[in-house]
Motif scaffolding. Structure first.
Motif, mmCIF file in Angstrom:
data_model
loop_
_atom_site.group_PDB
_atom_site.id
_atom_site.type_symbol
_atom_site.label_atom_id
_atom_site.label_comp_id
_atom_site.label_asym_id
_atom_site.label_seq_id
_atom_site.Cartn_x
_atom_site.Cartn_y
_atom_site.Cartn_z
ATOM 1 N N TYR A 1 -0.380 10.791 8.489
ATOM 2 C CA TYR A 1 -2.172 9.434 7.437
ATOM 3 C C TYR A 1 -1.234 8.839 7.215
ATOM 4 N N TYR A 2 -1.970 6.870 7.783
ATOM 5 C CA TYR A 2 -2.005 5.948 6.896
ATOM 6 C C TYR A 2 -3.168 4.944 6.415
ATOM 7 N N CYS A 3 -2.106 4.606 5.647
ATOM 8 C CA CYS A 3 -3.991 3.260 5.243
ATOM 9 C C CYS A 3 -3.525 2.269 5.195
ATOM 10 N N ALA A 4 -4.710 1.354 5.381
ATOM 11 C CA ALA A 4 -4.643 -0.303 5.867
ATOM 12 C C ALA A 4 -5.881 -1.048 5.321
ATOM 13 N N LEU B 1 0.725 -1.146 -0.399
ATOM 14 C CA LEU B 1 -0.274 -0.045 0.602
ATOM 15 C C LEU B 1 0.684 1.190 0.323
ATOM 16 N N ALA B 2 0.720 2.569 -1.286
ATOM 17 C CA ALA B 2 1.215 3.503 -1.239
ATOM 18 C C ALA B 2 0.634 4.696 -1.175
ATOM 19 N N GLU B 3 0.510 5.150 0.067
ATOM 20 C CA GLU B 3 -0.126 6.465 0.092
ATOM 21 C C GLU B 3 0.608 7.794 -0.569
ATOM 22 N N SER B 4 -0.327 8.450 -0.539
ATOM 23 C CA SER B 4 0.309 9.782 -1.596
ATOM 24 C C SER B 4 -0.168 11.356 -0.962
ATOM 25 N N GLY B 5 -0.119 12.539 -1.166
ATOM 26 C CA GLY B 5 -1.222 13.583 -1.254
ATOM 27 C C GLY B 5 -1.498 14.160 0.323
ATOM 28 N N GLN C 1 2.778 3.373 4.543
ATOM 29 C CA GLN C 1 4.392 4.150 5.301
ATOM 30 C C GLN C 1 4.043 4.932 5.713
ATOM 31 N N GLY C 2 2.843 5.648 5.581
ATOM 32 C CA GLY C 2 2.552 6.515 5.997
ATOM 33 C C GLY C 2 2.594 7.964 4.800
ATOM 34 N N THR C 3 1.554 8.697 4.680
ATOM 35 C CA THR C 3 1.840 10.343 4.243
ATOM 36 C C THR C 3 2.156 11.384 4.905
ATOM 37 N N GLN C 4 2.915 12.346 5.398
ATOM 38 C CA GLN C 4 2.499 13.767 6.487
ATOM 39 C C GLN C 4 1.436 14.398 6.210
ATOM 40 N N VAL C 5 1.376 14.922 7.119
ATOM 41 C CA VAL C 5 -0.293 16.346 6.583
ATOM 42 C C VAL C 5 0.154 17.096 7.828
ATOM 43 N N THR C 6 0.257 17.762 7.408
ATOM 44 C CA THR C 6 0.420 19.459 8.282
ATOM 45 C C THR C 6 0.128 20.734 7.820
ATOM 46 N N VAL C 7 -1.608 20.986 8.875
ATOM 47 C CA VAL C 7 -1.508 22.147 8.814
ATOM 48 C C VAL C 7 -1.228 23.770 9.732
ATOM 49 N N ARG D 1 -5.820 15.923 -1.043
ATOM 50 C CA ARG D 1 -6.992 14.272 -1.236
ATOM 51 C C ARG D 1 -5.877 13.361 -0.618
ATOM 52 N N LEU D 2 -5.667 12.548 0.278
ATOM 53 C CA LEU D 2 -4.870 11.713 0.603
ATOM 54 C C LEU D 2 -5.444 10.453 -0.907
#
Length: 124
Positions: A93-96, A4-8, A116-122, A19-20
């Protein structure tokens, strides 16, 4: 072995949107449960949203209508549309996903396959 590969992910100002995407190495229609989870430094991993094979969805209480989970089985991709982002949404943020349902798709213990996760910073 499922991949599984996260992006966005990225950095946005409060009130913005992201949008992830989570691309799977196998047909997403074969997963009984898919979900998005997040973990901020020093905090436990928590459920953001989940979707089952009947496209029934469940959201964390903090979402309050701001996020939408969906999946496109033709593209083998899971999505998380996030609107009205707040600084407290900052996290990895991780998907599973999993082929077998043992309990609730909203529970992180349900899943054996993680990205592996994708970082979201607000920022405020």
């Amino acid at each position: 072995q499922v991949q599984l590969a996260e992006s966005g992910g990225g950095s946005v100002q409060a009130g913005g949107s992201l949008r992830l995407s989570c691309a799977a190495s196998t047909y997403t229609g074969s997963f009984i449960c898919m979900g998005w989870f997040r973990q901020a430094p020093g905090k436990e991993r928590e459920t953001v949203a989940s979707i089952d094979s009947d496209d029934r969805t469940n959201y964390g209480d903090f979402v309050k209508g701001r996020f939408t989970i969906s999946r496109d089985n033709a593209k083998n991709t899971l999505y998380l549309q996030m609107n009205s982002l707040k600084p407290e949404d900052t996290a990895m943020y991780y998907c599973a996903a999993d082929f077998i349902r043992r309990g609730y798709c909203s529970s992180k213990t349900e899943y054996n396959n993680w990205g592996q996760g994708t970082q979201v910073t607000v920022s405020s």
